[in-house]
Scaffold this active site. Structure first.
Site, mmCIF file in Angstrom:
data_model
loop_
_atom_site.group_PDB
_atom_site.id
_atom_site.type_symbol
_atom_site.label_atom_id
_atom_site.label_comp_id
_atom_site.label_asym_id
_atom_site.label_seq_id
_atom_site.Cartn_x
_atom_site.Cartn_y
_atom_site.Cartn_z
ATOM 1 N N LYS A 1 0.860 -1.186 0.000
ATOM 2 C CA LYS A 1 0.000 0.000 0.000
ATOM 3 C C LYS A 1 0.889 1.226 0.000
ATOM 4 O O LYS A 1 1.856 1.308 0.769
ATOM 5 C CB LYS A 1 -0.866 -0.023 1.250
HETATM 6 C C1 R5P Z 1 -2.618 4.583 8.332
HETATM 7 O O1 R5P Z 1 -1.533 4.198 8.662
HETATM 8 C C2 R5P Z 1 -3.720 3.679 8.339
HETATM 9 O O2 R5P Z 1 -3.128 2.429 8.232
HETATM 10 C C3 R5P Z 1 -4.799 3.809 7.277
HETATM 11 O O3 R5P Z 1 -5.278 2.526 7.024
HETATM 12 C C4 R5P Z 1 -4.398 4.390 5.953
HETATM 13 O O4 R5P Z 1 -3.777 5.619 6.123
HETATM 14 C C5 R5P Z 1 -5.555 4.498 4.971
HETATM 15 O O5 R5P Z 1 -6.514 5.324 5.447
HETATM 16 P P1 R5P Z 1 -6.785 6.748 4.783
HETATM 17 O O6 R5P Z 1 -7.488 6.479 3.493
HETATM 18 O O7 R5P Z 1 -7.661 7.454 5.764
HETATM 19 O O8 R5P Z 1 -5.462 7.418 4.571
#
Ligand code: R5P
Length: 292
Positions: free
Chosen positions: A202
Site C-alpha cells: 500500500k
Molecule cells: C494509516 O496508517 C492507516 O493504516 C490507514 O489505514 C491508511 O492511512 C488508509 O486510510 P486513509 O485512506 O484514511 O489514509
C-alpha cells in the site's frame, strides 16, 4: 464404511485435458493455494481489484473522526467493502463474525500520535492471526525514515510467519514529514517491500509518474486514500491510480468522513471495479446521496 466401489463404468473423460488455471493477480502465480485463496478474499477475481475499507487509524490515534462509533458508522458500509482493514480490538468487539470477506489485520504498532511514530513493533502473533481467520497482516515500513531497519525487520518476520501459515503480508509504505511523496521515493519504497517478500503493497498516489511506480513493483499496489478531500477529487485520484496500474484502493477517511459514506463507497466501487470515469461516478454519488 461405504461399500467398495467396484463399478467398471467410471468416466475419466480421458479425452479432455485437465485445465490448469492461471492466477489473476499480478506477481502472485507462484504462491501456495491458501495464500491465493486468501488473496481472492481481498481482490475480486473478476475485476482483479479491491476496495479495502481502512479503519485501523485508532491503533495510533484513538477515536478518529468518523470512527467514534464503528458499530454505527462502519458496520453499515461493510456490504460494499471487498476487505476490511482494522485492528484486532475493533474486529473482536464490533465487527460481526458473519462478515465473510477478507480481513486485513493491523499487525504493527507501538507509539501513539503523541510520540515518534516510526518506532513500531510487530503487534500480533501468527496464532492470533490464524484464530481470527485474517486474509492479510499489515505492517508499516518506514523506508528512509527513523526506524527504517527495524520496520523492515518487522516486515520480513511477518512475511516468514505469514508464508508459513498461508496469510498474505501487506507492506504499508509510510512517509514521515521529511519524506517527499514523489514517484522516485514511492518507487523505491514499494520496490524494496516487494523485494523483501511482501505479498502486496500500500502506498500513496502521486500526480507525476505513478505509472512508473506500479510498473516497477512486481506485486499489486493499492493506494491509501489519505486526508479527506472533496468527493470528486477523491474519485479522480482513485480513477487515475487505477488507470495507472493500481490494483485498488485502501481508503478510509475519504469514505467514512464523507458527507454520505454509503454513497461514497459505492461510487468508489464504480471507479475501481468498472473503470467508471470520475465525473460519472461523482454524479452517481450525488444521486445516491440525494436519495438518502
Ligand atoms: C494509516 O496508517 C492507516 O493504516 C490507514 O489505514 C491508511 O492511512 C488508509 O486510510 P486513509 O485512506 O484514511 O489514509
Amino acid at each position: 464404511m461405504p461399500e467398495a466401489d467396484a463399478r467398471e463404468d467410471k468416466n475419466f473423460h480421458a479425452e479432455v485435458p485437465q485445465r490448469t488455471e492461471g492466477f489473476f493477480l499480478k506477481g502472485s502465480g507462484s504462491l501456495d493455494w491458501g495464500l491465493k485463496n486468501r488473496l481472492s478474499k481481498i481482490f475480486d477475481p473478476v475485476s482483479g481489484k479491491t476496495v479495502m475499507l481502512a479503519i485501523d487509524h485508532g491503533y495510533f490515534q484513538g477515536p478518529t473522526t468518523g470512527l467514534e462509533r464503528v458499530d454505527l458508522s462502519i458496520v453499515p458500509l461493510l456490504p460494499w467493502s471487498d476487505t476490511l482493514m482494522c485492528t484486532r480490538g475493533i474486529l473482536r468487539s464490533v465487527i460481526p463474525p458473519t462478515y465473510t470477506k477478507g480481513v486485513v489485520i493491523r499487525a504493527s504498532g507501538g507509539p501513539s500520535i503523541l510520540k515518534e511514530l516510526s518506532n513500531e513493533e510487530i503487534a500480533i502473533s501468527i496464532d492470533e492471526a490464524v484464530r481470527l481467520n485474517v486474509a492479510a497482516m499489515a505492517v508499516q515500513v518506514f523506508v528512509g525514515g527513523e526506524g527504517e531497519t527495524k520496520s523492515v525487520h518487522n516486515l520480513t518476520r511477518l512475511v516468514d510467519m505469514g508464508n508459513a501459515a498461508g496469510i498474505a503480508t501487506l507492506a504499508v509504505t509510510a512517509v514521515g514529514r521529511e519524506l517527499v511523496r514523489d514517484a522516485k521515493y514511492l518507487g523505491l519504497a514499494t520496490r524494496i517491500c516487494a523485494e523483501l517478500g511482501a505479498t502486496y503493497v500500500k502506498t500513496y498516489f502521486c500526480d507525476e509518474g505513478f505509472e512508473k511506480v506500479t510498473a516497477g513493483c512486481p506485486i499489486p499496489i493499492v493506494i491509501a486514500g489519505g486526508k479527506k478531500l472533496p468527493e470528486k477529487e477523491a474519485l479522480e485520484m482513485a480513477y487515475r491510480a487505477i488507470q495507472q496500474g493500481a490494483s485498488g484502493v485502501d481508503m478510509g477517511r475519504n469514505i467514512f468522513q464523507s458527507e454520505a459514506p454509503k454513497a461514497m463507497i459505492q461510487a468508489v466501487r464504480r471507479v475501481v471495479h468498472e473503470n467508471e470515469k470520475p465525473e460519472i461516478a461523482h454524479q452517481y454519488f450525488l444521486d445516491l446521496k440525494n436519495k438518502g
